[in-house]
Design a protein around this motif. Structure first.
Motif, mmCIF file in Angstrom:
data_model
loop_
_atom_site.group_PDB
_atom_site.id
_atom_site.type_symbol
_atom_site.label_atom_id
_atom_site.label_comp_id
_atom_site.label_asym_id
_atom_site.label_seq_id
_atom_site.Cartn_x
_atom_site.Cartn_y
_atom_site.Cartn_z
ATOM 1 N N TRP A 41 0.916 -1.552 0.040
ATOM 2 C CA TRP A 41 0.072 0.331 -0.383
ATOM 3 C C TRP A 41 0.953 1.356 -0.067
ATOM 4 N N ARG A 44 -0.748 7.436 0.873
ATOM 5 C CA ARG A 44 -1.950 7.944 1.173
ATOM 6 C C ARG A 44 -3.371 6.733 1.120
ATOM 7 N N ASP A 45 -2.935 5.296 0.666
ATOM 8 C CA ASP A 45 -3.615 4.580 0.833
ATOM 9 C C ASP A 45 -3.884 4.308 2.448
ATOM 10 N N HIS A 47 -2.681 6.472 4.900
ATOM 11 C CA HIS A 47 -3.461 7.772 5.300
ATOM 12 C C HIS A 47 -4.968 7.744 5.379
ATOM 13 N N ASP A 48 -5.558 6.814 4.015
ATOM 14 C CA ASP A 48 -6.798 6.808 4.179
ATOM 15 C C ASP A 48 -7.284 6.296 5.294
ATOM 16 N N VAL A 49 -7.101 4.792 5.971
ATOM 17 C CA VAL A 49 -7.643 3.582 6.388
ATOM 18 C C VAL A 49 -7.155 4.025 7.980
ATOM 19 N N GLY A 50 -6.691 5.277 7.536
ATOM 20 C CA GLY A 50 -5.121 5.298 9.162
ATOM 21 C C GLY A 50 -4.559 4.576 9.986
#
Length: 67
Positions: A41, A44-45, A47-50
Protein backbone atom coordinates in the motif's frame (compact mmCIF):
# COMPACT_ATOMS: atom_id res chain seq x y z
CA UNK A 1 -20.89 -61.34 21.71
CA UNK A 2 -20.89 -58.10 19.73
CA UNK A 3 -21.60 -57.70 16.09
CA UNK A 4 -19.51 -55.24 14.10
CA UNK A 5 -21.11 -53.50 11.19
CA UNK A 6 -19.62 -51.25 8.55
CA UNK A 7 -21.39 -48.27 10.14
CA UNK A 8 -20.00 -48.96 13.60
CA UNK A 9 -16.46 -49.17 12.19
CA UNK A 10 -16.67 -45.84 10.37
CA UNK A 11 -14.77 -42.90 11.80
CA UNK A 12 -17.53 -40.30 12.12
CA UNK A 13 -15.08 -37.57 13.16
CA UNK A 14 -13.00 -37.57 9.97
CA UNK A 15 -15.22 -35.26 7.86
CA UNK A 16 -15.30 -32.67 10.66
CA UNK A 17 -11.56 -32.89 11.18
CA UNK A 18 -10.86 -32.57 7.47
CA UNK A 19 -13.16 -29.54 7.30
CA UNK A 20 -11.39 -27.93 10.26
CA UNK A 21 -8.00 -28.47 8.66
CA UNK A 22 -9.27 -27.01 5.40
CA UNK A 23 -10.74 -24.00 7.21
CA UNK A 24 -7.51 -23.41 9.09
CA UNK A 25 -5.43 -23.59 5.92
CA UNK A 26 -7.82 -21.16 4.24
CA UNK A 27 -7.51 -18.66 7.11
CA UNK A 28 -3.72 -18.94 7.08
CA UNK A 29 -3.60 -18.33 3.34
CA UNK A 30 -5.88 -15.29 3.65
CA UNK A 31 -3.69 -13.84 6.42
CA UNK A 32 -0.57 -14.34 4.33
CA UNK A 33 -2.18 -12.76 1.26
CA UNK A 34 -3.66 -9.82 3.17
CA UNK A 35 -0.41 -9.03 4.99
CA UNK A 36 1.52 -9.19 1.76
CA UNK A 37 -0.98 -6.87 0.08
CA UNK A 38 -0.79 -4.41 2.97
CA UNK A 39 2.96 -4.12 2.54
CA UNK A 40 2.36 -2.81 -1.01
CA UNK A 41 0.00 0.00 0.00
CA UNK A 42 1.03 3.60 -0.59
CA UNK A 43 1.28 6.26 2.09
CA UNK A 44 -1.99 7.70 0.77
CA UNK A 45 -3.76 4.33 1.10
CA UNK A 46 -2.53 3.99 4.68
CA UNK A 47 -3.61 7.53 5.53
CA UNK A 48 -7.08 6.86 4.12
CA UNK A 49 -7.63 3.93 6.49
CA UNK A 50 -5.78 5.45 9.45
CA UNK A 51 -2.75 3.15 9.48
CA UNK A 52 0.94 3.97 9.68
CA UNK A 53 4.00 2.24 8.25
CA UNK A 54 4.71 1.03 11.78
CA UNK A 55 1.30 -0.65 11.92
CA UNK A 56 1.97 -2.33 8.59
CA UNK A 57 5.45 -3.48 9.59
CA UNK A 58 4.08 -4.96 12.81
CA UNK A 59 1.30 -6.79 10.97
CA UNK A 60 3.47 -7.93 8.05
CA UNK A 61 6.13 -9.36 10.38
CA UNK A 62 3.66 -11.69 12.08
CA UNK A 63 3.77 -15.34 11.00
CA UNK A 64 0.70 -16.47 9.06
CA UNK A 65 -0.53 -18.66 11.90
CA UNK A 66 -0.78 -15.71 14.34
CA UNK A 67 -4.01 -13.70 14.34
Amino acid sequence: MSTLTQNSMTNHHAPGLIQQIGDTLHVWHERYRNRRELSNWTARDLHDVGLSWTDIAYEADKPFWRA
